[in-house]
Design a protein around this motif. Structure first.
Motif, short mmCIF file in Angstrom:
data_model
loop_
_atom_site.label_atom_id
_atom_site.label_comp_id
_atom_site.label_asym_id
_atom_site.label_seq_id
_atom_site.Cartn_x
_atom_site.Cartn_y
_atom_site.Cartn_z
N UNK A 158 0.81 -1.21 0.00
CA UNK A 158 0.00 0.00 0.00
C UNK A 158 0.85 1.26 0.00
N UNK A 159 2.05 1.19 0.59
CA UNK A 159 2.89 2.38 0.72
C UNK A 159 3.42 2.86 -0.63
N UNK A 160 3.71 1.93 -1.52
CA UNK A 160 4.25 2.30 -2.83
C UNK A 160 5.75 2.55 -2.79
N UNK A 161 6.42 2.10 -3.84
CA UNK A 161 7.88 2.21 -3.95
C UNK A 161 8.22 3.50 -4.69
N UNK A 162 9.27 4.17 -4.25
CA UNK A 162 9.68 5.43 -4.90
C UNK A 162 9.95 5.22 -6.38
N UNK A 163 9.86 6.31 -7.15
CA UNK A 163 10.19 6.23 -8.56
C UNK A 163 11.68 6.05 -8.77
N UNK A 164 12.05 5.57 -9.94
CA UNK A 164 13.46 5.33 -10.23
C UNK A 164 14.11 6.57 -10.85
N UNK A 165 15.40 6.64 -10.72
CA UNK A 165 16.18 7.78 -11.20
C UNK A 165 17.06 7.35 -12.37
N UNK A 166 17.29 8.26 -13.28
CA UNK A 166 18.20 7.96 -14.38
C UNK A 166 19.63 8.12 -13.91
N UNK A 167 20.54 7.41 -14.55
CA UNK A 167 21.95 7.55 -14.23
C UNK A 167 22.49 8.85 -14.80
N UNK A 168 23.60 9.33 -14.27
CA UNK A 168 24.17 10.59 -14.76
C UNK A 168 24.72 10.46 -16.17
N UNK A 169 24.54 11.52 -16.97
CA UNK A 169 25.11 11.51 -18.32
C UNK A 169 26.60 11.80 -18.29
N UNK A 170 26.98 12.72 -17.42
CA UNK A 170 28.40 13.07 -17.28
C UNK A 170 28.74 13.15 -15.79
N UNK A 243 19.15 -1.99 -8.20
CA UNK A 243 18.28 -1.28 -7.27
C UNK A 243 17.04 -2.11 -6.98
N UNK A 244 16.75 -2.32 -5.70
CA UNK A 244 15.55 -3.06 -5.32
C UNK A 244 14.29 -2.34 -5.80
N UNK A 245 14.29 -1.00 -5.75
CA UNK A 245 13.13 -0.24 -6.22
C UNK A 245 12.91 -0.46 -7.72
N UNK A 246 13.99 -0.42 -8.49
CA UNK A 246 13.86 -0.65 -9.93
C UNK A 246 13.35 -2.06 -10.21
N UNK A 247 13.83 -3.05 -9.46
CA UNK A 247 13.38 -4.43 -9.67
C UNK A 247 11.88 -4.56 -9.42
N UNK A 248 11.38 -3.90 -8.39
CA UNK A 248 9.94 -3.95 -8.11
C UNK A 248 9.16 -3.37 -9.29
N UNK A 249 9.57 -2.20 -9.75
CA UNK A 249 8.85 -1.55 -10.86
C UNK A 249 8.91 -2.38 -12.14
N UNK A 250 10.07 -2.90 -12.47
CA UNK A 250 10.20 -3.63 -13.73
C UNK A 250 9.47 -4.97 -13.68
N UNK A 251 9.47 -5.62 -12.52
CA UNK A 251 8.71 -6.86 -12.39
C UNK A 251 7.22 -6.58 -12.54
N UNK A 252 6.75 -5.53 -11.90
CA UNK A 252 5.32 -5.21 -11.99
C UNK A 252 4.92 -4.80 -13.39
N UNK A 253 5.83 -4.19 -14.13
CA UNK A 253 5.54 -3.85 -15.52
C UNK A 253 5.30 -5.11 -16.35
N UNK A 254 6.06 -6.16 -16.07
CA UNK A 254 5.85 -7.43 -16.78
C UNK A 254 4.57 -8.09 -16.33
N UNK A 255 4.28 -8.06 -15.03
CA UNK A 255 3.04 -8.59 -14.48
C UNK A 255 2.97 -10.10 -14.50
#
Length: 454
Positions: A158-170, A243-255
């Motif tokens: 219910x709490x929700x996982x934070x959004x993911x961040x992009x890596x630095x370009x430079x 990133x654990x947060x990224x794994x949660x988001x990407x797994x849920x995207x696959x469903x």
């Protein structure tokens, strides 16, 4: 020119790294710093498998930074002294670090705050870098942590996982930041021969493969020992290559059911971190004491360590650990139950052996999973005993996993491979495999008496 320091700890990645993201955003130049911490070495946590995997991670992180115009700065020192030296050399006015949950991590944070404050450098501690949700974000009414997983998981979802961040370009690194040579795997002795390659690049490659194939069947196949149907991402999570947060988001995207089961395992990881954050002493003290008077039979303990207990599934799992520095999760549960309940040996003996070998030897997950199995932790059924024969028939019915790791039994079929002591005559005489170190029924009765159950 303003300078910040990104002090890497358990977050050895460029993608979705709040520490690096903030350090790059807040200053003209940044020092990506890793200190080979003398304190970690003194604790005995600097085991060969993790040291070798870490070397891979640092080499890969440096390569990624160089592709962005930067480089990794490595020092070997006390972590506070090393960080303060870099701050002095570069004139940095801020240092960013990921929050940790262990007693050591908290002490490190306080020492950094004091030392950096004395020289006018601000310390910024970032949550939800190592875990998907910060420990302590969700708590039950009137308590500082959840002691049972299921209600924790409901609140976690219910709490929700934070959004993911992009890596630095430079990444611009000041010239005044000097570095020691990067460590390499080749410098480390005593490494398991089958140890996986470390680093963010290898981790992301494995993650992509997992998401686009095996994860779909994870819900039904994760306990299949021979099928090896788990993600094997735990080492990369431990070192923060992923990133654990990224794994949660990407797994849920696959469903799908497989993704749901996988996300639940990530929540278990967070659960153990929030327990340790609230109870740091649970790393070595019973979370729920049971009055155990543990046995200590050196021969039985050594047989367990060596994979020579006479119980094939237990021995197969222990030999996998020795060869790969990793073990299937079902195997971990079984060998822990065998040591703590069948042999009735203190869980700390097993936890220490795992930390000596596991590449993903995470203090929160290792210690609290050991306590869960031993019945001194958060398990709501603290006296359950896993029978290796029943486990073998259920999770390795054809004996393929046993035959893979116990070559002495390679010629036996699915039934005999789990109970080789039942062979008679010349067949048993030719078998170079030990008799069971203990009778299961007698061992269970002993355990039940010790726990006051019979």
């Amino acid at each position: 020119m303003t300078v910040s320091v990104a002090l890497f700890t358990s977050d050895l990645r460029l993608h979705d790294n709040p520490v690096l993201h903030a350090a790059v955003r807040d200053a003209d130049a940044v020092v990506p710093l890793f200190v080979q911490d003398d304190g970690i070495r003194r604790t005995g946590f600097d085991a060969p498998n993790r040291r070798a995997f870490l070397a891979d991670c640092l080499v890969d992180l440096d390569a990624g930074l160089r592709r962005r115009g930067g480089r990794l700065v490595v020092r070997s020192a006390d972590v506070v002294a090393g960080a303060c030296a870099v701050v002095a050399e570069t004139g940095a006015d801020s240092l960013h670090i990921a929050a940790g949950v262990s007693g050591y991590a908290r002490e490190r944070e306080e020492r950094l705050r004091t030392a950096l404050g004395a020289v006018g450098c601000a310390l910024h501690v970032h949550d939800a870098v190592v875990t998907a949700l910060p420990p302590g974000l969700v708590v039950p009414a009137g308590r500082d942590h959840f002691a049972v997983f299921t209600p924790y998981f409901r609140r976690w979802e219910a709490a929700g996982v934070r959004g993911t961040l992009t890596g630095p370009r430079t990444v611009r690194v000041p010239d005044t930041a000097t570095s020691a040579p990067l460590p390499t795997r080749a410098e480390v002795t005593g490494v398991s021969p089958g140890l996986a390659e470390g680093g963010e690049t290898a981790g992301r490659r494995l993650l992509t493969s997992w998401l686009h194939g095996p994860m779909a069947d994870y819900g039904t196949g994760h306990d299949d020992l021979a099928g090896d149907a788990t993600s094997r991402l735990s080492p990369f999570l431990h070192f923060g290559c992923l990133s654990a947060a990224e794994l949660v988001h990407r797994a849920r995207e696959k469903g799908g059911p497989g993704a749901d089961a996988f996300v639940r395992q990530l929540a278990w990881r967070d659960f153990h971190h929030q327990v340790l954050a609230a109870r740091p002493d649970a790393a070595w003290a019973d979370y729920r004491p049971r009055g155990d008077r543990w046995r200590s039979d050196p021969d039985e303990i050594e047989a367990w360590r060596a994979g020579l207990t006479g119980y094939p599934l237990v021995d197969a799992a222990m030999r996998q650990l020795a060869h790969e520095g990793w073990m299937h999760n079902r195997g971990r549960m079984l060998v822990a139950s065998f040591l703590t309940k069948t042999l009735y040996v203190d869980w700390r003996v097993g936890a220490r052996h795992f930390l000596d070998l596991l590449v993903d030897g995470d203090l929160a997950n290792n210690q609290l999973n050991w306590q869960w199995v031993a019945g001194t932790g958060t398990d709501t059924r603290p006296n359950r005993v896993l029978n290796p024969l029943i486990q073998g028939k259920r999770f390795d019915p054809r004996g393929a996993y046993v035959r893979r790791w116990v070559p002495e039994l390679a010629g036996l079929d699915g039934a005999a491979v789990h109970e080789p002591w039942k062979l008679t005559g010349p067949d048993r005489a030719r078998l170079a495999y030990p008799e069971p170190v203990v009778d299961l029924a007698e061992a269970r009765a002993r355990f039940e008496r010790a726990r006051g159950l019979g």
